[in-house]
Design a protein around this motif. Structure first.
Motif, mmCIF file in Angstrom:
data_model
loop_
_atom_site.group_PDB
_atom_site.id
_atom_site.type_symbol
_atom_site.label_atom_id
_atom_site.label_comp_id
_atom_site.label_asym_id
_atom_site.label_seq_id
_atom_site.Cartn_x
_atom_site.Cartn_y
_atom_site.Cartn_z
ATOM 1 N N MET A 65 -22.375 -8.322 -11.374
ATOM 2 C CA MET A 65 -23.410 -9.237 -11.855
ATOM 3 C C MET A 65 -23.599 -10.368 -10.838
ATOM 4 N N ILE A 66 -24.847 -10.688 -10.574
ATOM 5 C CA ILE A 66 -25.156 -11.816 -9.689
ATOM 6 C C ILE A 66 -25.991 -12.804 -10.489
ATOM 7 N N PHE A 67 -25.597 -14.067 -10.452
ATOM 8 C CA PHE A 67 -26.224 -15.051 -11.330
ATOM 9 C C PHE A 67 -27.226 -15.935 -10.592
ATOM 10 N N ILE B 293 -18.702 -11.077 -3.875
ATOM 11 C CA ILE B 293 -17.736 -10.942 -4.979
ATOM 12 C C ILE B 293 -18.130 -9.749 -5.859
ATOM 13 N N ALA B 294 -19.430 -9.657 -6.160
ATOM 14 C CA ALA B 294 -19.894 -8.534 -6.984
ATOM 15 C C ALA B 294 -19.623 -7.200 -6.282
ATOM 16 N N LEU B 295 -19.803 -7.195 -4.954
ATOM 17 C CA LEU B 295 -19.625 -5.942 -4.195
ATOM 18 C C LEU B 295 -18.165 -5.566 -4.019
ATOM 19 N N ALA B 296 -17.281 -6.565 -4.121
ATOM 20 C CA ALA B 296 -15.856 -6.355 -3.819
ATOM 21 C C ALA B 296 -15.270 -5.204 -4.625
ATOM 22 N N LEU B 297 -15.787 -5.030 -5.834
ATOM 23 C CA LEU B 297 -15.212 -4.013 -6.712
ATOM 24 C C LEU B 297 -15.928 -2.681 -6.583
ATOM 25 N N LYS B 298 -16.844 -2.606 -5.622
ATOM 26 C CA LYS B 298 -17.609 -1.374 -5.384
ATOM 27 C C LYS B 298 -18.287 -0.863 -6.649
ATOM 28 N N PRO B 299 -19.138 -1.683 -7.245
ATOM 29 C CA PRO B 299 -19.836 -1.234 -8.461
ATOM 30 C C PRO B 299 -20.916 -0.203 -8.115
#
Ligand SMILES: Nc1ncnc2c1ncn2[C@@H]1O[C@H](COP(=O)(O)OP(=O)(O)OP(=O)(O)O)[C@@H](O)[C@H]1O
Ligand SMILES: [Mg+2]
Length: 274
Positions: free
Chosen positions: A90-92, A163-169
């Protein structure tokens, strides 16, 4: 990949439950980008919060949100936790509220990496550096040790994306990600999101009240009005040949120059409004 079916969200009110999302169905394929547009209060954020299982506790839901066949509305908190980040990032709108002011950019990105994967500290830092480079932060080797207050709004939003990409969504949800930024930085951030969809095959839900943003960065568009889906289809069709009066009104409300950018048809669809 994601299929929302007959989703309704209501909050208890003095005059009975008030529906803020009303029987909305929409799907997002792998590598596809969906824009959601509509006036303030139309339910865009509630729809996206429901998708990551972050609705306020008082919200009552019906319908289904299927991610690879599993209904998010029926998952336990533990399952939701592993889904958030790992499957859906999620990006806010205002990155400052999403960032921890007491941690450096690198620490926050690495924390996410280490939460979901067993990697050592130095490996996580190296990955954080790669991600900062990916979101084209100027001088990533220096920025990795910067705190949020030491960065510009655009840099903070880049950290938010990292940060959102760090978890490889597989799916990114961006709720008004560029509204707080000036137009030049807005373009750079949208370029990055476009690249992520094109290069990594991510799916994207991009929420914006700005039809120009929707027009340049999404394959399909959902138009919402007072909780209802008034129109959904390929972005080009929706913006050039809108079938709902509400969509025509949204287009007509654009400044003339912005409307010109959407093409002749949009201007005609707006009914010759000036
Ligand atoms: N916790 C809550 N309790 C009751 N109603 C709420 C709650 N949170 C939001 N709402 C209502 O839900 C409706 C939809 O809100 P939502 O935030 O999804 O709108 P939005 O389309 O994202 O608007 P914006 O463009 O301003 O961000 C609004 O009418 C809002 O007042
Ligand atoms: Mg919102």
């Amino acid at each position: 990949m994601l299929a929302i079916r007959n989703l309704s969200i209501a909050f208890p009110g003095p005059a009975g439950p008030a529906r803020v999302v009303d029987d909305v169905s929409v799907a997002v394929g792998r590598g596809e980008s969906l824009g959601i547009v509509g006036e303030s209060g139309s339910g865009k954020s509630m729809l996206s919060l429901a998708t990551i299982g972050l609705l306020p506790g008082s919200a009552r839901t019906s319908g289904e949100i299927l991610l690879d066949g599993k209904d998010i509305l029926r998952l336990r908190e533990r399952e939701l936790c592993s889904l958030r980040g790992r499957r859906i990032g999620m990006i806010f709108q205002e990155p400052m509220t999403a960032l921890n002011p007491a941690m450096t950019a690198g620490q926050q990105i690495a924390e996410g990496i280490r939460l979901h994967r067993t990697v050592g500290r130095s490996e996580a830092r190296a990955e954080a550096l790669r991600l900062l480079d990916r979101v084209r932060i100027p001088d990533p080797a220096r920025r990795i040790d910067s705190y949020p207050h030491e960065m510009s709004g655009g840099q903070r939003q880049r950290v938010g994306i990292a940060i959102a990409l760090a978890l490889k969504p597989d799916l990114l949800i961006a709720d008004e990600p560029t509204t707080a930024l000036d137009v030049t930085v807005q373009k750079e951030i949208l370029d990055i999101l476009d690249e992520l969809v094109a290069d990594l095959g991510l799916s994207l839900i991009l929420i914006s009240h700005d039809l120009g943003v929707i027009a340049r960065s999404t394959d399909r568009t959902l138009v919402m009005c007072r909780g209802r889906a008034v129109e959904e289809g390929p972005t080009e069709t929706v913006l050039r040949h809108p079938s709902a009066q509400y969509t025509r009104d949204l287009i007509a409300a654009l400044p003339r120059r912005a409307r010109a950018g959407l093409g002749d048809e949009a201007r005609h669809a707006a009914g010759g409004a000036r």
